[in-house]
Design an enzyme around this catalytic site. Structure first.
Site, PDB file in Angstrom:
ATOM      1  N   ALA A 219       4.546 -29.299 -15.876  1.00 37.16           N
ATOM      2  CA  ALA A 219       5.453 -30.156 -16.226  1.00 37.16           C
ATOM      3  C   ALA A 219       5.521 -30.396 -17.768  1.00 37.16           C
ATOM      4  CB  ALA A 219       5.432 -31.398 -15.218  1.00 37.16           C
ATOM      5  N   ASP A 244      18.174 -28.515 -13.153  1.00 34.07           N
ATOM      6  CA  ASP A 244      18.631 -29.520 -14.136  1.00 34.07           C
ATOM      7  C   ASP A 244      17.373 -30.272 -14.707  1.00 34.07           C
ATOM      8  OD1 ASP A 244      21.276 -29.266 -13.565  1.00 34.07           O
ATOM      9  OD2 ASP A 244      21.287 -30.471 -11.955  1.00 34.07           O
ATOM     10  N   GLY A 245      16.259 -30.310 -13.922  1.00 33.90           N
ATOM     11  CA  GLY A 245      15.189 -30.746 -14.674  1.00 33.90           C
ATOM     12  C   GLY A 245      14.507 -30.089 -15.739  1.00 33.90           C
ATOM     13  N   GLU A 555      14.490 -38.129 -12.655  1.00 33.51           N
ATOM     14  CA  GLU A 555      13.301 -38.683 -12.780  1.00 33.51           C
ATOM     15  C   GLU A 555      13.410 -40.111 -12.515  1.00 33.51           C
ATOM     16  OE1 GLU A 555      10.639 -36.912 -13.535  1.00 33.51           O
ATOM     17  OE2 GLU A 555      11.857 -35.099 -13.683  1.00 33.51           O
TER      18      GLU A 555
END
Length: 593
Positions: A219, A244-245, A555
């Site tokens: 991540a 989208d992340g 998030e």
């Protein structure tokens, strides 16, 4: 439109018919000559080149009737028509992907030696050939790369065509030559690597785009690499293959790197941030891909790759989120408190379920029906075009974005600070305050459209007008809230409900009730019990007051009290906005490809 001088004009062979092929600096056109005996009028709308914006082309011209005038490039990037003389095709030079000369004898391109099946058997009078690859529009805003092969009578003529087209493509300086590509192999359905290798990489190679590929391993890998190690001067843009992340990672890394190089303080809410020079490309491979839906109109990898190849550029607003003069995150699509924050918080505990966790968490959160009390203060956007409830959708070449974006560059707006008093005369507008109990507080910087919600949370939100649409859903019954949610999937006015209000704002802040006189709760410790806090609603118990979490582009933010400011056109994407659908497009027709 001023008539462009011809660069080349020749009679070439295509599909066993002689075509007059013309090239100028704007268009390449080929028209079947009247000497051809074979009639092709039956091709009609089902012809593979059936894309355009001009209905007048789709009929026979009467004898002596002048030929219709060509439409400007912005309105007619590619069209197909039928005339009394035969078929006629036009493609914009800016949407030609590549051109390559063919070795007719060996059936391979002379550029790379790749073997390919010849599209037709050449006649002895036309022994030389070249292939033009260009953008073709199909249904639902999807693009495809189409090939057309022309046969020439002389080798010198064939080389002249190839050289001239390449010279015109070289003049398109907006096209990228070197790209930095990040692939997220874990996002969505874990198909990002396959999608890039099979669908995108061949197109980049055909367009002679060199790439440096990084497969992310953890991540924020892309965010950290962009912010520190990447040699950005070597590239014309950065591309992410994921959802989208993954796009959010690139946004944070690129903006942080730009502000660091410019000496800007990201922790200052009033700071005017420096726009990023590099464009960002998105190859959709996630669960929702709402960024692609809002900027391209489809979550199709080939379409996104072609937008990158032709060098499209779409500016986008970015919201900065702060807490007590400390930077938290950037947001480009949705900031949601209450319902959408609770859905995300609950779904994080069910990641093992995959994308289905959002449905289950959403149903559970709907049944729970929590409301949250607090204060919303916002600075309305005044003297702008458009409202959240009008029918003006953000489309390619949006005039509202152009007009309102120009307003954002005014000096008076730059001096408008979030912490100033309402009476500040330099602010273009006055702060407004709303207190109450809310089921949801959403800030949409774009429509947030996706397959399940074709119109999105705010259908009239704009990509680059320097504003965000603040949607307040007050406490109501479950039935009324269900009516509100169902309108996301229909064409009804989503804000035509008594308990829903929407404001187009430049800045806003939110303070939960428990924070208005007490210290801020740390939402990173949801299990922490505050024995010193007595619930105001139930004085006899020692329960913690109800609070939610902010959903910031997928998030969870660590704080509930936030300050949000919109930075107009801070980033640019390889996109052009959603193009208007041609009026003759019929959903019953088969796909062209």
């Amino acid at each position: 439109m001023e008539k462009q001088p011809r660069l080349l004009s020749s009679q070439l062979l295509l599909k066993n018919a002689v075509f007059e092929v013309l090239l100028n600096r704007v268009f390449m056109t080929w028209k079947e000559q009247p000497t051809t005996k074979k009639k092709r009028v039956s091709a009609g709308l089902h012809h593979p080149f059936k894309v355009g914006f001009c209905l007048s082309k789709f009929r026979h011209r009467r004898k002596g009737e002048p030929e219709p005038k060509a439409s400007p490039p912005s309105l007619l990037p590619l069209q197909f028509g039928i005339t009394a003389l035969g078929t006629c095709h036009t493609v914009a030079v800016s949407e030609i992907v590549a051109v390559r000369e063919l070795d007719v004898e060996n059936g391979a391109t002379k550029d790379d030696g790749r073997w390919q099946k010849m599209p037709q058997k050449p006649l002895e009078a036309y022994p030389y050939a070249f292939t033009v690859s260009f953008v073709e529009r199909t249904r639902r805003h999807r693009w495809r790369c189409r090939d057309v092969t022309f046969f020439c009578p002389e080798g010198a003529l064939c080389q002249l065509w190839v050289q001239t087209i390449r010279e015109q493509l070289a003049l398109l300086t907006n096209r990228p030559k070197h790209l930095l590509v990040y692939i997220n192999p874990y996002g969505g359905k874990q198909q990002a690597k396959r999608i890039y290798e099979q669908e995108v990489a061949p197109l980049f190679a055909r367009a002679s785009i060199s790439t440096h590929i990084i497969v992310t391993e953890y991540a924020n890998h892309a965010r950290n690499h962009l912010g520190t190690e990447a040699e950005l001067k070597k590239y014309d843009g950065v591309v992410c293959v994921g959802g989208d992340g993954m796009f959010s990672e690139l946004v944070h890394g690129l903006i942080s790197r730009t502000q660091k190089d410019s000496g800007m303080d990201q922790n200052c809410p009033e700071e005017s941030l420096t726009p990023c020079a590099l464009r960002i490309g998105i190859i959709p491979a996630g669960s929702t891909d709402c960024i692609c839906y809002a900027t391209v109109g489809a979550n199709d990898p080939v379409t996104s790759a072609l937008h990158i190849i032709v060098g499209d550029s779409q500016p986008m607003d970015v919201c900065s989120v702060h807490h007590n003069n400390t930077f938290l995150r950037y947001s480009v699509s949705l900031l949601g408190y209450g319902f959408y924050g609770d859905v995300l918080t609950d779904s994080e505990r069910k990641r093992w379920m995959g994308p289905a966790r959002y449905d289950i968490s959403g149903f559970k959160t709907f049944l729970t029906h929590h409301n949250y009390e607090g204060t919303v203060s916002f600075l309305p956007a005044t003297d702008i075009l458009g409202t959240p409830r009008d029918q003006a959708r953000c489309r390619a070449g949006c005039l509202i974005c152009q007009h309102n974006g120009q307003l954002c560059s005014d000096e008076t707006l730059e001096k408008c600070k979030m912490g100033q008093e309402v009476s500040d005369s330099e602010c273009n507008g006055e702060w407004q305050t709303i207190r109450g109990k809310f089921l949801a507080i959403n800030a949409a910087s774009m429509s947030c459209a996706c397959p399940r919600s074709p119109n999105g949370l705010s259908p009239a939100a704009h990509l680059s007008d320097g504003t965000t649409d603040l949607i307040l859903v007050r406490k109501c019954s479950r039935f009324d809230f269900l009516r509100h949610l169902l309108r996301h999937t229909s064409k009804d006015d989503q804000f035509d409900l008594g308990f829903v209000e929407v404001h187009r704002v430049r800045r806003f802040r939110f303070t939960p009730r428990h924070c208005q006189s007490d210290s801020e709760l740390d939402l990173r410790e949801p299990g922490k019990r505050l024995f010193s806090q007595i619930c105001r609603d139930h004085p006899s118990c020692s329960c913690r007051p109800s609070y939610s979490s902010w959903n910031c582009d997928g998030e969870i933010l660590p704080h509930a009290a936030i300050d949000v400011g919109v930075h107009c056109q801070l980033i640019k994407l390889f996109a052009r906005g959603i193009e208007e659908t041609p009026v003759f497009e019929d959903s019953t027709l088969p796909n062209a490809i």
